[in-house]
Motif scaffolding. Sequence first.
Motif, PDB file in Angstrom:
ATOM      1  N   SER A 258      19.949  15.735  20.433  1.00 44.27           N
ATOM      2  CA  SER A 258      19.319  16.565  19.415  1.00 44.27           C
ATOM      3  C   SER A 258      19.435  18.044  19.751  1.00 44.27           C
ATOM      4  O   SER A 258      19.526  18.442  20.900  1.00 44.27           O
ATOM      5  N   ASP A 259      19.403  18.846  18.693  1.00 39.40           N
ATOM      6  CA  ASP A 259      19.427  20.298  18.871  1.00 39.40           C
ATOM      7  C   ASP A 259      18.240  20.771  19.695  1.00 39.40           C
ATOM      8  O   ASP A 259      18.357  21.700  20.472  1.00 39.40           O
ATOM      9  N   SER A 260      17.088  20.121  19.503  1.00 42.28           N
ATOM     10  CA  SER A 260      15.896  20.557  20.238  1.00 42.28           C
ATOM     11  C   SER A 260      16.089  20.412  21.740  1.00 42.28           C
ATOM     12  O   SER A 260      15.668  21.267  22.507  1.00 42.28           O
ATOM     13  N   LEU A 261      16.754  19.352  22.181  1.00 46.50           N
ATOM     14  CA  LEU A 261      16.991  19.162  23.609  1.00 46.50           C
ATOM     15  C   LEU A 261      18.005  20.177  24.126  1.00 46.50           C
ATOM     16  O   LEU A 261      17.837  20.727  25.209  1.00 46.50           O
ATOM     17  N   GLU A 262      19.020  20.435  23.339  1.00 47.92           N
ATOM     18  CA  GLU A 262      20.036  21.401  23.763  1.00 47.92           C
ATOM     19  C   GLU A 262      19.465  22.799  23.935  1.00 47.92           C
ATOM     20  O   GLU A 262      19.978  23.587  24.707  1.00 47.92           O
ATOM     21  N   LYS A 263      18.389  23.109  23.217  1.00 52.64           N
ATOM     22  CA  LYS A 263      17.781  24.437  23.291  1.00 52.64           C
ATOM     23  C   LYS A 263      16.873  24.598  24.507  1.00 52.64           C
ATOM     24  O   LYS A 263      16.458  25.700  24.822  1.00 52.64           O
ATOM     25  N   LEU A 264      16.561  23.512  25.169  1.00 51.53           N
ATOM     26  CA  LEU A 264      15.654  23.579  26.315  1.00 51.53           C
ATOM     27  C   LEU A 264      16.409  23.944  27.591  1.00 51.53           C
ATOM     28  O   LEU A 264      17.427  23.325  27.896  1.00 51.53           O
ATOM     29  N   PRO A 265      15.900  24.910  28.334  1.00 57.87           N
ATOM     30  CA  PRO A 265      16.562  25.241  29.603  1.00 57.87           C
ATOM     31  C   PRO A 265      16.309  24.165  30.658  1.00 57.87           C
ATOM     32  O   PRO A 265      15.332  23.419  30.574  1.00 57.87           O
ATOM     33  N   PHE A 266      17.203  24.099  31.601  1.00 56.92           N
ATOM     34  CA  PHE A 266      17.015  23.198  32.734  1.00 56.92           C
ATOM     35  C   PHE A 266      15.896  23.726  33.629  1.00 56.92           C
ATOM     36  O   PHE A 266      15.660  24.933  33.696  1.00 56.92           O
ATOM     37  N   ILE A 267      15.271  22.826  34.357  1.00 58.80           N
ATOM     38  CA  ILE A 267      14.297  23.175  35.387  1.00 58.80           C
ATOM     39  C   ILE A 267      15.099  23.456  36.660  1.00 58.80           C
ATOM     40  O   ILE A 267      15.977  22.682  37.031  1.00 58.80           O
ATOM     41  N   LYS A 268      14.783  24.541  37.335  1.00 62.80           N
ATOM     42  CA  LYS A 268      15.555  24.929  38.524  1.00 62.80           C
ATOM     43  C   LYS A 268      14.934  24.448  39.835  1.00 62.80           C
ATOM     44  O   LYS A 268      15.638  24.150  40.783  1.00 62.80           O
ATOM     45  N   THR A 269      13.614  24.403  39.899  1.00 64.56           N
ATOM     46  CA  THR A 269      12.942  24.028  41.141  1.00 64.56           C
ATOM     47  C   THR A 269      13.002  22.523  41.331  1.00 64.56           C
ATOM     48  O   THR A 269      12.590  21.771  40.460  1.00 64.56           O
ATOM     49  N   VAL A 270      13.509  22.096  42.472  1.00 67.26           N
ATOM     50  CA  VAL A 270      13.612  20.674  42.781  1.00 67.26           C
ATOM     51  C   VAL A 270      12.419  20.305  43.655  1.00 67.26           C
ATOM     52  O   VAL A 270      12.412  20.540  44.854  1.00 67.26           O
ATOM     53  N   ALA A 271      11.398  19.747  42.999  1.00 61.44           N
ATOM     54  CA  ALA A 271      10.184  19.383  43.737  1.00 61.44           C
ATOM     55  C   ALA A 271       9.389  18.373  42.932  1.00 61.44           C
ATOM     56  O   ALA A 271       9.496  18.308  41.707  1.00 61.44           O
ATOM     57  N   GLY A 272       8.607  17.581  43.655  1.00 60.43           N
ATOM     58  CA  GLY A 272       7.719  16.613  43.045  1.00 60.43           C
ATOM     59  C   GLY A 272       6.288  16.854  43.488  1.00 60.43           C
ATOM     60  O   GLY A 272       6.012  17.786  44.255  1.00 60.43           O
ATOM     61  N   PRO A 273       5.377  16.011  43.048  1.00 54.31           N
ATOM     62  CA  PRO A 273       3.958  16.209  43.333  1.00 54.31           C
ATOM     63  C   PRO A 273       3.588  16.234  44.810  1.00 54.31           C
ATOM     64  O   PRO A 273       2.539  16.762  45.169  1.00 54.31           O
ATOM     65  N   LEU A 274       4.437  15.716  45.664  1.00 56.56           N
ATOM     66  CA  LEU A 274       4.134  15.682  47.095  1.00 56.56           C
ATOM     67  C   LEU A 274       4.694  16.894  47.852  1.00 56.56           C
ATOM     68  O   LEU A 274       4.574  16.961  49.066  1.00 56.56           O
ATOM     69  N   ASP A 275       5.282  17.843  47.120  1.00 58.42           N
ATOM     70  CA  ASP A 275       5.980  18.959  47.743  1.00 58.42           C
ATOM     71  C   ASP A 275       5.203  20.268  47.797  1.00 58.42           C
ATOM     72  O   ASP A 275       5.810  21.345  47.897  1.00 58.42           O
ATOM     73  N   GLY A 276       3.888  20.221  47.731  1.00 57.49           N
ATOM     74  CA  GLY A 276       3.043  21.394  47.944  1.00 57.49           C
ATOM     75  C   GLY A 276       3.348  22.560  47.039  1.00 57.49           C
ATOM     76  O   GLY A 276       3.358  22.428  45.817  1.00 57.49           O
ATOM     77  N   ASP A 277       3.610  23.726  47.649  1.00 57.73           N
ATOM     78  CA  ASP A 277       3.846  24.948  46.889  1.00 57.73           C
ATOM     79  C   ASP A 277       5.077  24.853  45.999  1.00 57.73           C
ATOM     80  O   ASP A 277       5.116  25.451  44.918  1.00 57.73           O
ATOM     81  N   GLN A 278       6.071  24.094  46.417  1.00 60.85           N
ATOM     82  CA  GLN A 278       7.266  23.910  45.581  1.00 60.85           C
ATOM     83  C   GLN A 278       6.899  23.181  44.288  1.00 60.85           C
ATOM     84  O   GLN A 278       7.465  23.462  43.238  1.00 60.85           O
ATOM     85  N   TRP A 279       5.969  22.213  44.379  1.00 63.10           N
ATOM     86  CA  TRP A 279       5.511  21.512  43.170  1.00 63.10           C
ATOM     87  C   TRP A 279       4.832  22.502  42.219  1.00 63.10           C
ATOM     88  O   TRP A 279       5.046  22.444  41.010  1.00 63.10           O
ATOM     89  N   ILE A 280       4.059  23.429  42.752  1.00 64.92           N
ATOM     90  CA  ILE A 280       3.399  24.434  41.913  1.00 64.92           C
ATOM     91  C   ILE A 280       4.444  25.267  41.180  1.00 64.92           C
ATOM     92  O   ILE A 280       4.306  25.552  39.988  1.00 64.92           O
TER      93      ILE A 280
END
Length: 163
Positions: free
Chosen positions: A7-29
């Motif tokens: 969909s066009d809506s997905l194509e308009k969304l930028p990628f997330i750059k930070t690679v982190a999950g909930p267990l990654d402290g400040d990176q998750w923030i």
Amino acid sequence: MEFSNLSDSLEKLPFIKTVAGPLDGDQWIERLKEEYTVLIQYIQANKDDDHDWFEIESNEDGTKWTGKCWYIHNFIKYEFDLQFEIPATYPSTPIEMELPELDGKTHKMYRGGKICLDIHFAPLWQKYQPKLGIAHALSAALGPWLAAEIPVLAEQGVVKPSS
């Protein structure tokens, strides 16, 4: 970014750059800040296109999300509770969207009201992770699922209109 056949809506969304999950402290923030930014952008684009179809909010640490989603079929609104948790292994593991009140009402759903994303969304997530996030999952997973399932469930009388 390159999303073929989406969909066009997905194509308009930028990628997330930070690679982190909930267990990654400040990176998750940091990731969570990006998630919110992309989510706000997606919500605004939907409102601008008069295609507002969900509301969500998270707990304080951004790991549990709740809200509502809705689908309009034949000028009738069908609204559902929406919830999901961010997996500990996120972003390598995709989000499992849940519509609890639809549990057991369609074969394209798992126990607890988790929508089936195996065939269409999981391969996309694996291809683009860790760059995809919550807004991408809403746009490329939940939105198309609602569009495919709700008209069928409505025509069968399985779901009832919102009051």
